[in-house]
Each structure stands twice: as structure tokens, then as C-alpha cells.
Write a protein that holds these residues in place. Structure first.
Motif, PDB file in Angstrom:
ATOM      1  N   LYS A 152      52.005  14.190 117.460  1.00  0.00           N
ATOM      2  CA  LYS A 152      51.894  13.655 118.793  1.00  0.00           C
ATOM      3  C   LYS A 152      51.322  14.812 119.692  1.00  0.00           C
ATOM      4  CE  LYS A 152      53.577   9.264 118.936  1.00  0.00           C
ATOM      5  NZ  LYS A 152      54.762   8.273 119.358  1.00  0.00           N
ATOM      6  N   THR A 153      52.124  15.648 119.741  1.00  0.00           N
ATOM      7  CA  THR A 153      51.792  16.934 120.666  1.00  0.00           C
ATOM      8  C   THR A 153      50.749  17.741 120.257  1.00  0.00           C
ATOM      9  OG1 THR A 153      53.431  18.334 119.493  1.00  0.00           O
ATOM     10  CG2 THR A 153      54.081  17.222 121.368  1.00  0.00           C
ATOM     11  N   ALA A 154      50.256  17.889 119.085  1.00  0.00           N
ATOM     12  CA  ALA A 154      49.394  18.326 118.355  1.00  0.00           C
ATOM     13  C   ALA A 154      47.866  17.959 118.823  1.00  0.00           C
ATOM     14  CB  ALA A 154      49.121  18.768 117.176  1.00  0.00           C
ATOM     15  N   THR A 155      47.793  16.430 119.027  1.00  0.00           N
ATOM     16  CA  THR A 155      46.865  15.567 119.160  1.00  0.00           C
ATOM     17  C   THR A 155      46.584  15.522 120.842  1.00  0.00           C
ATOM     18  OG1 THR A 155      48.285  13.618 119.231  1.00  0.00           O
ATOM     19  CG2 THR A 155      46.871  13.907 117.302  1.00  0.00           C
ATOM     20  N   GLU A 156      47.913  15.428 121.259  1.00  0.00           N
ATOM     21  CA  GLU A 156      47.575  15.802 122.968  1.00  0.00           C
ATOM     22  C   GLU A 156      46.744  17.161 123.509  1.00  0.00           C
ATOM     23  OE1 GLU A 156      51.270  15.450 124.603  1.00  0.00           O
ATOM     24  OE2 GLU A 156      51.602  12.947 123.985  1.00  0.00           O
ATOM     25  N   GLN A 157      47.166  18.149 122.382  1.00  0.00           N
ATOM     26  CA  GLN A 157      46.678  19.451 123.166  1.00  0.00           C
ATOM     27  C   GLN A 157      45.058  19.682 122.386  1.00  0.00           C
ATOM     28  OE1 GLN A 157      49.881  21.933 121.926  1.00  0.00           O
ATOM     29  NE2 GLN A 157      51.054  21.211 123.666  1.00  0.00           N
ATOM     30  N   ASN A 158      44.764  18.658 121.521  1.00  0.00           N
ATOM     31  CA  ASN A 158      43.594  18.755 120.782  1.00  0.00           C
ATOM     32  C   ASN A 158      43.730  20.187 119.723  1.00  0.00           C
ATOM     33  OD1 ASN A 158      42.209  16.649 121.973  1.00  0.00           O
ATOM     34  ND2 ASN A 158      41.824  18.049 123.748  1.00  0.00           N
ATOM     35  N   ALA A 159      44.723  20.139 118.754  1.00  0.00           N
ATOM     36  CA  ALA A 159      44.880  21.322 118.048  1.00  0.00           C
ATOM     37  C   ALA A 159      44.153  21.374 116.725  1.00  0.00           C
ATOM     38  CB  ALA A 159      46.300  21.438 117.639  1.00  0.00           C
TER      39      ALA A 159
END
Length: 84
Positions: free
Chosen positions: A36-43
Motif C-alpha cells: 500500500k505504501t509503495a502504490t501511494e508513492q508510485n514505486a
């Protein structure tokens, strides 16, 4: 505390299973949070993190820690985040 020998053994196995289950659930939650944090930061590695999270959810389902419908619902929500 139990007095009967088999009950004493059962308490030991229950405690071991409880610790194992907690570790498995924590691993699942951590994998989902990382995704979820990766998708929020567009990783860039969000696809790999999705696979890891889906695998963790499937493992928790196969071990009986979460029910089948919850596993499907969680994976569906994660894939919706991935394709957003």
C-alpha cells in the motif's frame, strides 16, 4: 494450570501454535502495508510487492488464519489499487 499430563502437553502445543499464527499474521499485514505504501508513492516495485502480499494472504488462508472470502476480498482490493 492443568494437572493432567496430556493437558499440560496440550497447553505447550497451543502456545507454540499461537506464536506461529501471530508471526504468520504479522507477516501478512506487513506485506500488505508495504504494498500500500509503495502504490501511494508510485514505486517501481509495486508489482513485486503485490505478488508478495497476495502470496502472504494465500498462505494465511491456507493455514486457516483468515477465511476464504476475506482472502479473496483483500486480494481484490489490492489488485484494484495496483490497477488504479
Amino acid at each position: 494450570m492443568p494437572q493432567i499430563k496430556s493437558a499440560i502437553k496440550r497447553v505447550k502445543t497451543q502456545e507454540a501454535a499461537r506464536v506461529r499464527n501471530i508471526a504468520q499474521m504479522n507477516a501478512m499485514r506487513t506485506a500488505v502495508k508495504k504494498f500500500k505504501t509503495a502504490t501511494e508513492q508510485n514505486a517501481d516495485n509495486s508489482q513485486d510487492l503485490y505478488k508478495a502480499a497476495a502470496r502472504a494472504i494465500d498462505m494465511a488462508n491456507s493455514k486457516g488464519l483468515i477465511k476464504k472470502n476475506k482472502a479473496g476480498r483483500d486480494k481484490s482490493r489490492l489488485s484494484a489499487l495496483l490497477n488504479k
